[in-house]
Design a protein around this motif. Structure first.
Motif, PDB file in Angstrom:
ATOM      1  N   TYR A 193      -0.581  -0.585   4.838  1.00  6.40           N
ATOM      2  CA  TYR A 193      -1.108  -0.878   6.169  1.00  6.40           C
ATOM      3  C   TYR A 193      -1.692   0.345   6.865  1.00  6.40           C
ATOM      4  O   TYR A 193      -1.162   1.453   6.762  1.00  6.40           O
ATOM      5  CB  TYR A 193      -0.008  -1.507   7.032  1.00  6.40           C
TER       6      TYR A 193
ATOM      7  N   LEU B 205      -0.272  -4.372  12.848  1.00  9.38           N
ATOM      8  CA  LEU B 205      -0.839  -3.532  11.799  1.00  9.38           C
ATOM      9  C   LEU B 205      -1.751  -4.344  10.886  1.00  9.38           C
ATOM     10  O   LEU B 205      -1.509  -5.523  10.631  1.00  9.38           O
ATOM     11  CB  LEU B 205       0.279  -2.896  10.969  1.00  9.38           C
ATOM     12  N   LYS B 206      -2.784  -3.697  10.395  1.00  8.23           N
ATOM     13  CA  LYS B 206      -3.749  -4.347   9.517  1.00  8.23           C
ATOM     14  C   LYS B 206      -3.680  -3.748   8.112  1.00  8.23           C
ATOM     15  O   LYS B 206      -3.425  -2.552   7.948  1.00  8.23           O
ATOM     16  CB  LYS B 206      -5.182  -4.170  10.050  1.00  8.23           C
ATOM     17  N   LYS B 207      -3.954  -4.598   7.118  1.00  6.00           N
ATOM     18  CA  LYS B 207      -3.967  -4.134   5.736  1.00  6.00           C
ATOM     19  C   LYS B 207      -5.075  -3.114   5.526  1.00  6.00           C
ATOM     20  O   LYS B 207      -6.155  -3.229   6.091  1.00  6.00           O
ATOM     21  CB  LYS B 207      -4.204  -5.316   4.793  1.00  6.00           C
TER      22      LYS B 207
ATOM     23  N   VAL C 217       4.916  -5.215  10.931  1.00  2.54           N
ATOM     24  CA  VAL C 217       3.475  -5.504  10.943  1.00  2.54           C
ATOM     25  C   VAL C 217       3.123  -6.426  12.113  1.00  2.54           C
ATOM     26  O   VAL C 217       2.142  -6.191  12.836  1.00  2.54           O
ATOM     27  CB  VAL C 217       3.048  -6.148   9.602  1.00  2.54           C
TER      28      VAL C 217
END
Length: 228
Positions: free
Chosen positions: A42, A177-179, A172
């Protein structure tokens, strides 16, 4: 960057709870390393550990590490004892921020979703690692080491990965949170064992989609995984 401090409970001359051939200090370290490893997928997550090996740290030292880093969240991972069963989480029983409550709600729910065990609820306690930290802090109690059925699950590395997966999904979701576009291998010694295939058991999850999601994440991180 979102700074996450992962605290593996106990260590060194303090084994924590011991039963059924297991030591709490070993299980907490394994779970924490898996959490850190999976968080490497992430963007914007900066992971720190209070310990990455079998060493003793005072509770005040654990909190001091997080305070010095000005972390956004501390998660202290533990294994329960006392004859019960299931999962529960704790925040400080004094004055806490609304963020602390919100993070507990989200992270607790994601862990429960990831592992098919009794939900013992969201609780509060005067634990030093929660009281002495300046940021939101959550302590998780992941099954009971002295319960034979719980211990059988804790002896499975695949189950420990499921526990870690729940913690990660909670973090996340809590922080949005983003990948990463291209997942990179984080620097950690929690690397896949050569030749090992992780079997993600659908029956261990409340929802098949969670099993599929974990299997996909494991594959991306270099863990061979199949759904059974």
């Amino acid at each position: 960057m979102t700074k996450i401090v992962l605290d593996a409970g106990h260590g060194g001359h303090d084994p924590g709870a011991v039963a059924n051939g297991l030591k709490e200090k070993d299980l907490t370290l394994a779970i924490v390393k898996h959490i850190g490893h999976l968080l490497g997928e992430y963007e914007g997550a900066e992971v720190f550990y209070t310990r990455t090996d079998d060493r003793f740290l005072e509770l005040s030292e654990r909190a001091a590490i997080a305070n010095k880093l000005k972390a956004d969240l501390l998660i202290s991972v533990h294994i329960n004892a006392g004859g019960g069963t299931g999962f529960e989480s704790y925040i400080y029983n004094g004055n806490v921020s609304s963020a602390t409550i919100a993070y507990q709600n989200v992270i607790h729910a994601e862990i429960v979703k990831a592992i098919n065990v009794t939900d013992r609820g969201k609780k509060r306690a005067n634990y030093a690692v929660l009281r002495l930290t300046n940021m939101p802090a959550i302590l998780t109690e992941n099954l009971f080491i002295d319960n034979a059925n719980d211990a059988a699950k804790l002896k499975s590395e695949q189950f420990l990965l499921q526990v870690a997966h729940g913690h990660v999904q909670g973090i996340v979701k809590a922080f949005g949170l983003k990948k990463k576009a291209t997942a990179t291998q984080p620097k950690t010694d929690a690397t896949p064992a050569q030749g090992k295939v992780y079997r993600v058991q659908v029956g261990a999850f409340n929802d098949r989609k969670n099993a599929e999601r974990l299997a996909e994440e494991l594959k991306k991180k270099g863990y061979p995984a199949i759904i059974v």
